[in-house]
Motif scaffolding. Structure first.
Motif: not given
Length: 370
Positions: A66-80, A60-62
């Motif tokens: 991952d849910r939070v950090t993964g969302m940040d990565a998706r925003i970075d990918d969108l910006e790129a 659950r903790a992982k």
């Protein structure tokens, strides 16, 4: 109208900043490290129950991290992707970015809603009970429709469920049903579904084809954990055993394996018949009874029972959501005002927007009374 990607991405990052603050990633990382150390202990599985608690907590903790950090990565990918589309004047890339943006906005909204679930029992798994109310056979049929709706919602999200009890009505549908949603935050998420649900349609059980209004009650309680101190003396329990039965009274068990457990001081009654043995049904009934008593205890402390489980009558005057199939198609939540015209999709489990609106409404109500 052209999409303002810059402003939309800025808004996503602002929302995620709030999410990270509430989630407290540093504490979560420390918790993961501690659980990983416990999980790697050579004697972990000497105590199977303890091992399962540790591995489940780690998972659950992982997932939360991952849910939070993964969302940040998706925003970075969108910006790129947006930058690439602009530099290359590539309409196809910008179209893809627009689709990604729509999905991201929905997912970030859901993640933000999760941060609103900070009640005492919000992170618990949930026990959901649905009961047919006023409306005869149509109400029993509606209860079965609601049960399918919630099980389909859980299936869409990959949430494990376990049906604990089903009491079938004479002609069609269910008198009542109880099931668990076995995922963290199930209680906080589904608590806003508690209340009276109302169905308006042409009755398939009326040979004159008249319109019928029927009701069903939904109760949501948190599942107790081993750390909860809800002890029930044997002297306070009345336990009856009987034979399980399926639709129309057909026997599904040739032994007295079903259990009806009554808590004498409060009058609370729990029935279980879906497990294979009397021992399993007894354990399941005790677990649900303890959960209800836990909620009752909390209610006595802060007068919050109506908010958490609902004083549900399943009749005129206290409904929280209407499902209208005739003379028009609409599902409307009477508390939040959220409504949609796709009744078939809702009854097939597409209820995330109603849940999100309900959680935001509930939080606003709480803030107003603080």
């Amino acid at each position: 109208m052209a999409v303002d990607f810059d402003n939309e991405i800025k808004h996503l990052r602002t929302t995620m900043s709030s999410v990270r603050e509430v989630t407290d990633l540093e504490s979560l990382q420390a918790q993961i490290a501690d659980l990983e150390a416990k999980a790697s202990a050579p004697d972990l599985w000497d105590d199977v129950e303890r091992a399962q608690q540790v591995t489940s907590a780690l998972s659950r903790a992982k997932a939360e991290h991952d849910r939070v950090t993964g969302m940040d990565a998706r925003i970075d990918d969108l910006e790129a992707l947006v930058e690439l589309g602009r530099e290359e004047n590539d309409a196809e890339s910008l179209d893809e970015a627009e689709r990604d943006l729509a999905k991201l906005k929905k997912d970030v909204d859901l993640l933000e809603v999760r941060t609103l679930l900070n009640g005492e029992y919000d992170e618990r798994e949930a026990v959901v009970t649905i009961r047919a109310g006023a409306g005869g056979v149509d109400a029993a049929d509606f209860a079965e429709m609601l049960m399918r709706m919630y099980l389909r919602w859980a299936e869409r999200h990959g949430y494990p469920t376990q049906v604990l009890d089903t009491s079938y009505a004479e002609e069609a549908g269910l008198k009542s049903a109880t099931f668990e949603v076995k995922v963290p935050y199930a209680f906080g998420t589904l608590a806003v579904e508690a209340g009276t649900h109302r169905l308006v349609r042409i009755s398939p059980f009326d040979n004159q084809g008249r319109r019928q209004t029927s009701f069903a009650a939904v109760e949501v309680i948190p599942l107790i954990e081993s750390t909860d101190s809800i002890e029930i003396p044997e002297s306070e329990l009345k336990i009856d055993v009987f034979r399980s039965s399926g639709p129309g009274g057909q026997s599904v068990n040739t032994t007295d394996s079903a259990v009806r457990m009554t808590h004498i001081p409060t009058g609370l009654v729990v029935s279980m018949q879906n497990e294979k043995s009397q021992i399993q049904n007894r354990a399941a009934a005790l677990r649900v009874l303890q959960s209800r008593l836990l909620l009752l205890k909390k209610a006595e402390e802060d007068a919050a029972r109506k908010e958490m489980a609902g004083d549900v009558k399943a009749s005129w005057g206290d409904q929280m959501r209407s499902y209208v199939l005739h003379p028009y198609q609409m599902v409307k939540d009477l508390r939040t005002g959220h409504e949609v015209g796709s009744t078939a999709a809702v009854l097939d489990g597409d209820i995330d927007d109603f849940i999100e609106a309900g959680i935001r409404w509930k939080r606003a109500q709480e803030k107003a009374t603080d």
